[in-house]
Design a protein around this motif. Structure first.
Motif, PDB file in Angstrom:
ATOM      1  N   ASP A  82      26.301  17.599  16.901  1.00  0.00           N
ATOM      2  CA  ASP A  82      25.319  16.994  15.995  1.00  0.00           C
ATOM      3  C   ASP A  82      25.885  15.830  15.192  1.00  0.00           C
ATOM      4  O   ASP A  82      25.140  14.961  14.743  1.00  0.00           O
ATOM      5  CB  ASP A  82      24.783  18.071  15.045  1.00  0.00           C
ATOM      6  N   LEU A 127      25.516  13.681  21.685  1.00  0.00           N
ATOM      7  CA  LEU A 127      24.833  13.476  20.402  1.00  0.00           C
ATOM      8  C   LEU A 127      23.336  13.248  20.610  1.00  0.00           C
ATOM      9  O   LEU A 127      22.501  13.769  19.869  1.00  0.00           O
ATOM     10  CB  LEU A 127      25.410  12.251  19.685  1.00  0.00           C
ATOM     11  N   SER A 130      21.230  16.296  20.822  1.00  0.00           N
ATOM     12  CA  SER A 130      21.151  17.190  19.665  1.00  0.00           C
ATOM     13  C   SER A 130      19.716  17.293  19.145  1.00  0.00           C
ATOM     14  O   SER A 130      18.992  16.302  19.058  1.00  0.00           O
ATOM     15  CB  SER A 130      22.052  16.641  18.555  1.00  0.00           C
ATOM     16  N   LYS A 135      21.228  13.227  13.422  1.00  0.00           N
ATOM     17  CA  LYS A 135      22.478  13.182  14.177  1.00  0.00           C
ATOM     18  C   LYS A 135      23.211  11.899  13.792  1.00  0.00           C
ATOM     19  O   LYS A 135      22.585  10.851  13.674  1.00  0.00           O
ATOM     20  CB  LYS A 135      22.227  13.264  15.666  1.00  0.00           C
ATOM     21  N   ILE A 214      20.104   8.031  16.614  1.00  0.00           N
ATOM     22  CA  ILE A 214      21.381   8.393  15.969  1.00  0.00           C
ATOM     23  C   ILE A 214      21.650   7.415  14.821  1.00  0.00           C
ATOM     24  O   ILE A 214      21.395   6.221  14.936  1.00  0.00           O
ATOM     25  CB  ILE A 214      22.543   8.327  16.989  1.00  0.00           C
TER      26      ILE A 214
END
Ligand code: NDP
Length: 315
Positions: A82, A127, A130, A135, A214
Motif C-alpha cells: 500500500d 502499488l 492496492s 496508496k 498513486i
C-alpha cells in the motif's frame, strides 16, 4: 485490514523512527527493507516496535540483483503493498576515491538513486493493485540538493550538468563516476543523488499519477544531525554539527520528530496531493515547499528517467 508499508533503510535514523511511528498507530504493518537483517531486528527491538506490527526483509540497494529478489520475495509473501518509502542512503563526504555497487555504479548515486529507481519501478504494479483508501510512493529528498536554499549553497553544490557521466555508466572507467562527468567528490555525489530522488518523484507523478491514483511525494524532514548519515564524517564535524544545527541554524529536528513527519506523509489523510515536496515550519506544520530550478527541471527529469531505465536494465 492493516496497510502494508515498505521502508528501505529502516535499521537506523529516520527510517527506524518512521517504522516506529507507523507501527504504533496499529494501522500499519511495516516491512523493514534492510541490508543487515540482524541489525534491523535488533534496532526494531531496542526502539520497542511490536513484533506483530513489523517484519524485516533483506534488501541491498547497492545490488540490482538484490532489488529484483526483494520484489519477488515481497510478492511471494502474499502481502499487498500500500505504501513504499524510499529512505535509505549513503553519504561519503570524506571519501578520497569512489567506491562502487555490485553492477559498478558509483556507490552514492548507485544506492540512493539507481537502486531505489529500480525498486520503485518494479513495485509500481503492486502499488497499483492496492485497494487501500490511499496508496503512496514517497522518496526522501533533502534541502542539500536544493540550491535555492542556504544549506544547498554550501559547496560543493549539486549539479547534474548534462548527465554525461550517468549516461556513460558512472563506472570510473569509460566514464566519470560523477553524474556531470566531473572529478569524484563524495559530498557532491550525495547531493546529486538527492536531486535525482526529487526529479524521479516528479517524473513518476507526471507519468503515473492520473492513471494509477498513486500519490507520489518527497520531503525534507529537517536536519536530523544525530543519525548515522554523518558516521563517515570527521570526528570534529560529528561533535559540532548537532549543536550548530540546534542553536545556530535552528534547523535541527530529533529523529522522533522527523520520523513522525515522514509517517505523516505516508498516512495522513490530508496529505494526498501528488507531485509535492513537503517541508515543515517552525511550528512543525507541513507546507508545500519550492524546489530549486534544477530539482524541478522537467526536461532533466525525463532524461534522467530514460538513462536510469537503461542502466538498471528496464529499457
Ligand atoms: P542513516 O545513516 O541513519 O540511515 C540510512 C539507512 O540506509 C540505514 O538504515 C542504512 O543501513 C541504509 N542503507 C545504506 N545503504 C544501504 C543499502 N545498500 N541497502 C539498503 N539499505 C542501505 O541516515 P538518515 O536516517 O539520516 O537518512 C535517511 C534518509 O534521510 C536519507 O534518504 C537521507 O538522505 C535523508 N535525509 C537525512 C537528513 C539528516 O539530516 N540526517 C536530512 C535530509 C534528508 P545500515 O543500518 O545497514 O547502515
Amino acid at each position: 485490514r492493516k496497510g502494508n508499508v515498505v521502508i528501505t533503510g529502516a535499521s537506523s535514523g529516520l527510517g527506524l523512527a518512521t517504522a516506529k511511528a507507523l507501527a504504533e498507530t496499529g494501522e500499519w504493518h511495516v516491512i523493514m527493507a534492510c541490508r543487515n537483517f540482524l541489525k534491523a531486528e535488533k534496532a526494531a527491538k531496542s526502539i520497542g516496535i511490536n513484533k506483530e506490527n513489523c517484519s524485516v526483509m533483506h534488501l541491498d540497494l547497492a545490488s540490482l540483483e538484490s532489488v529484483r529478489q526483494f520484489a519477488d520475495n515481497l510478492r511471494r509473501s502474499g502481502r499487498p503493498l500500500d505504501a513504499l518509502v524510499c529512505n535509505a542512503a549513503v553519504y561519503l563526504p570524506t571519501a578520497k576515491e569512489p567506491t562502487y555497487t555490485a553492477e559498478g555504479f558509483e556507490l552514492s548515486v548507485g544506492t540512493n538513486h539507481l537502486g531505489h529507481f529500480l525498486l520503485a519501478r518494479l513495485l509500481l504494479d503492486d502499488l497499483k493493485k492496492s485497494d487501500f483508501p490511499y496508496k503512496r510512493l514517497i522518496i526522501v529528498g533533502s534541502i542539500t540538493g536544493n540550491t535555492n536554499t542556504l544549506a544547498g549553497n554550501v559547496p560543493p553544490k549539486a549539479n547534474l550538468g548534462d548527465l554525461r557521466g550517468l549516461a556513460g555508466g558512472l563506472n570510473g572507467i569509460q566514464s566519470s563516476p560523477m553524474i556531470d562527468g566531473g572529478d569524484f567528490d563524495g559530498a557532491k555525489a550525495y547531493k546529486d543523488s538527492k536531486v535525482c530522488n526529487m526529479l524521479t518523484m516528479q517524473e513518476f507523478h507526471r507519468r503515473y499519477h492520473e492513471e494509477t491514483g498513486i500519490t507520489f511525494a518527497s520531503l525534507y524532514p529537517g536536519c536530523i544531525a544525530t543519525t548515522g548519515l554523518f558516521r563517515e564524517h570527521i570526528p570534529l564535524f560529528r561533535l559540532l554539527f548537532p549543536p550548530f544545527q540546534k542553536y545556530i541554524t535552528k534547523g535541527y529536528v530529533s529523529e522522533e520528530e522527523a520520523g513522525s513527519r515522514l509517517a505523516q506523509v505516508v498516512s495522513d489523510p490530508n496529505l494526498t496531493k501528488s507531485g509535492v515536496y513537503w517541508s515543515w515550519n517552525k511550528d512543525s506544520e507541513s507546507f508545500e515547499n519550492q524546489l530549486s530550478k534544477e530539482a524541478s527541471d522537467a526536461e532533466k527529469a525525463k532524461k534522467l528517467w530514460e538513462i536510469s531505465e537503461k542502466l538498471v536494465g528496464l529499457a
